[in-house]
Design a protein around this motif. Structure first.
Motif, short mmCIF file in Angstrom:
data_model
loop_
_atom_site.label_atom_id
_atom_site.label_comp_id
_atom_site.label_asym_id
_atom_site.label_seq_id
_atom_site.Cartn_x
_atom_site.Cartn_y
_atom_site.Cartn_z
N SER A 98 0.83 -1.20 0.00
CA SER A 98 0.00 0.00 0.00
C SER A 98 0.87 1.26 0.00
O SER A 98 0.65 2.18 -0.79
N GLY A 99 1.87 1.28 0.88
CA GLY A 99 2.79 2.42 0.92
C GLY A 99 3.58 2.56 -0.36
O GLY A 99 3.82 3.68 -0.83
N GLU A 100 3.96 1.43 -0.92
CA GLU A 100 4.70 1.44 -2.19
C GLU A 100 3.84 2.07 -3.30
O GLU A 100 4.30 2.92 -4.05
N GLY A 101 2.58 1.66 -3.36
CA GLY A 101 1.69 2.21 -4.39
C GLY A 101 1.46 3.70 -4.22
O GLY A 101 1.48 4.46 -5.20
N THR A 102 1.28 4.12 -2.99
CA THR A 102 1.08 5.54 -2.72
C THR A 102 2.30 6.36 -3.12
O THR A 102 2.18 7.42 -3.74
N THR A 103 3.48 5.84 -2.81
CA THR A 103 4.71 6.55 -3.14
C THR A 103 4.96 6.57 -4.64
O THR A 103 5.38 7.59 -5.19
N LEU A 104 4.68 5.47 -5.32
CA LEU A 104 4.81 5.44 -6.78
C LEU A 104 3.90 6.48 -7.42
O LEU A 104 4.28 7.16 -8.38
N ASN A 105 2.70 6.62 -6.87
CA ASN A 105 1.77 7.63 -7.38
C ASN A 105 2.33 9.04 -7.17
O ASN A 105 2.23 9.90 -8.05
N SER A 106 2.94 9.27 -6.01
CA SER A 106 3.54 10.59 -5.73
C SER A 106 4.68 10.88 -6.70
O SER A 106 4.81 12.00 -7.20
N ILE A 107 5.50 9.88 -6.98
CA ILE A 107 6.60 10.05 -7.94
C ILE A 107 6.03 10.36 -9.32
O ILE A 107 6.53 11.26 -10.03
N GLY A 108 4.97 9.66 -9.69
CA GLY A 108 4.31 9.95 -10.96
C GLY A 108 3.83 11.38 -11.04
O GLY A 108 3.95 12.04 -12.08
N SER A 109 3.30 11.89 -9.94
CA SER A 109 2.83 13.28 -9.91
C SER A 109 3.96 14.28 -10.12
O SER A 109 3.78 15.30 -10.79
N VAL A 110 5.12 13.98 -9.54
CA VAL A 110 6.28 14.86 -9.74
C VAL A 110 6.63 14.91 -11.23
O VAL A 110 6.79 15.99 -11.81
N TYR A 111 6.74 13.74 -11.83
CA TYR A 111 7.08 13.71 -13.26
C TYR A 111 6.01 14.38 -14.11
O TYR A 111 6.32 15.09 -15.07
N TYR A 112 4.76 14.20 -13.75
CA TYR A 112 3.67 14.83 -14.49
C TYR A 112 3.82 16.35 -14.45
O TYR A 112 3.69 17.03 -15.46
N ASN A 113 4.12 16.89 -13.27
CA ASN A 113 4.26 18.34 -13.14
C ASN A 113 5.52 18.88 -13.80
O ASN A 113 5.62 20.07 -14.04
N PHE A 123 5.09 5.43 -13.72
CA PHE A 123 4.90 5.33 -12.27
C PHE A 123 3.44 5.21 -11.89
O PHE A 123 3.09 4.45 -10.97
N PHE A 124 2.57 5.94 -12.58
CA PHE A 124 1.14 5.80 -12.32
C PHE A 124 0.69 4.37 -12.61
O PHE A 124 -0.11 3.80 -11.88
N GLY A 125 1.21 3.80 -13.69
CA GLY A 125 0.87 2.42 -14.06
C GLY A 125 1.31 1.43 -12.99
O GLY A 125 0.58 0.50 -12.63
N GLN A 126 2.53 1.61 -12.48
CA GLN A 126 3.02 0.73 -11.41
C GLN A 126 2.15 0.85 -10.16
O GLN A 126 1.84 -0.15 -9.50
N ALA A 127 1.76 2.07 -9.84
CA ALA A 127 0.90 2.29 -8.67
C ALA A 127 -0.45 1.62 -8.86
O ALA A 127 -0.97 0.98 -7.94
N LEU A 128 -0.99 1.73 -10.06
CA LEU A 128 -2.29 1.14 -10.35
C LEU A 128 -2.26 -0.37 -10.21
O LEU A 128 -3.16 -0.96 -9.60
N VAL A 129 -1.20 -1.00 -10.71
CA VAL A 129 -1.08 -2.46 -10.59
C VAL A 129 -1.08 -2.89 -9.13
O VAL A 129 -1.74 -3.84 -8.74
N ILE A 130 -0.37 -2.14 -8.30
CA ILE A 130 -0.28 -2.49 -6.87
C ILE A 130 -1.64 -2.28 -6.19
O ILE A 130 -2.05 -3.09 -5.37
N HIS A 131 -2.32 -1.22 -6.54
CA HIS A 131 -3.58 -0.88 -5.85
C HIS A 131 -4.76 -1.71 -6.33
O HIS A 131 -5.82 -1.66 -5.71
N GLN A 132 -4.60 -2.48 -7.41
CA GLN A 132 -5.73 -3.29 -7.88
C GLN A 132 -5.87 -4.57 -7.11
O GLN A 132 -5.05 -5.14 -6.56
#
Length: 132
Positions: A98-113, A123-132
């Motif tokens: 869960s923490g890994e997915g949340t952090t991957l999402n945060s990293i994705g947000s940095v790159y997005y911005n 990174f969003f894709g990796q987070a999505l796989v974990i959270h499913q």
């Protein structure tokens, strides 16, 4: 804020370091919400120091994520990535999906911005796989 300060005094008196660190994180979050950024960072750094001292990996991860979010909001993206990377490593080490997915999402947000959309999607894709 008053309740956090009362809790902090109690935790320091009875010597429960993990709760003390968590309370420092909470106080830092309040200061962050009040846009008192230097004060927020001061308390979050105290939380990190305590978590490292007592070997509280979960607390370290949470604190690295909080610090990463702080730097992200300040548009200091390289520092945010560094801190999110530290949180990610700890989460992987602990097997905290869960923490890994949340952090991957945060990293994705940095790159997005930063308009690095391909990396963000990765990174969003990796987070999505974990959270499913």
């Amino acid at each position: 804020m008053e309740f956090y300060q009362q809790a902090l005094a109690i935790y320091q008196q009875i010597g429960t370091k993990a709760e003390e660190a968590s309370t420092f994180n909470g106080i830092g979050s309040v200061y962050y919400g009040q846009k008192q950024y230097p004060k927020a960072l001061e308390f979050i750094e105290q939380a990190l120091a305590i978590n490292k001292q007592i070997g509280n990996k979960s607390g370290e991860s949470t604190t690295f994520n909080n610090m990463g979010a702080f730097y992200y909001s300040q548009r200091q993206y390289p520092k945010a990535l560094e801190l999110f990377g530290q949180a990610l490593a700890i989460n992987k080490q602990m097997g905290n999906k869960s923490g890994e997915g949340t952090t991957l999402n945060s990293i994705g947000s940095v790159y997005y911005n930063q308009r690095e959309y391909k990396k963000a999607l990765e990174f969003f894709g990796q987070a999505l796989v974990i959270h499913q």
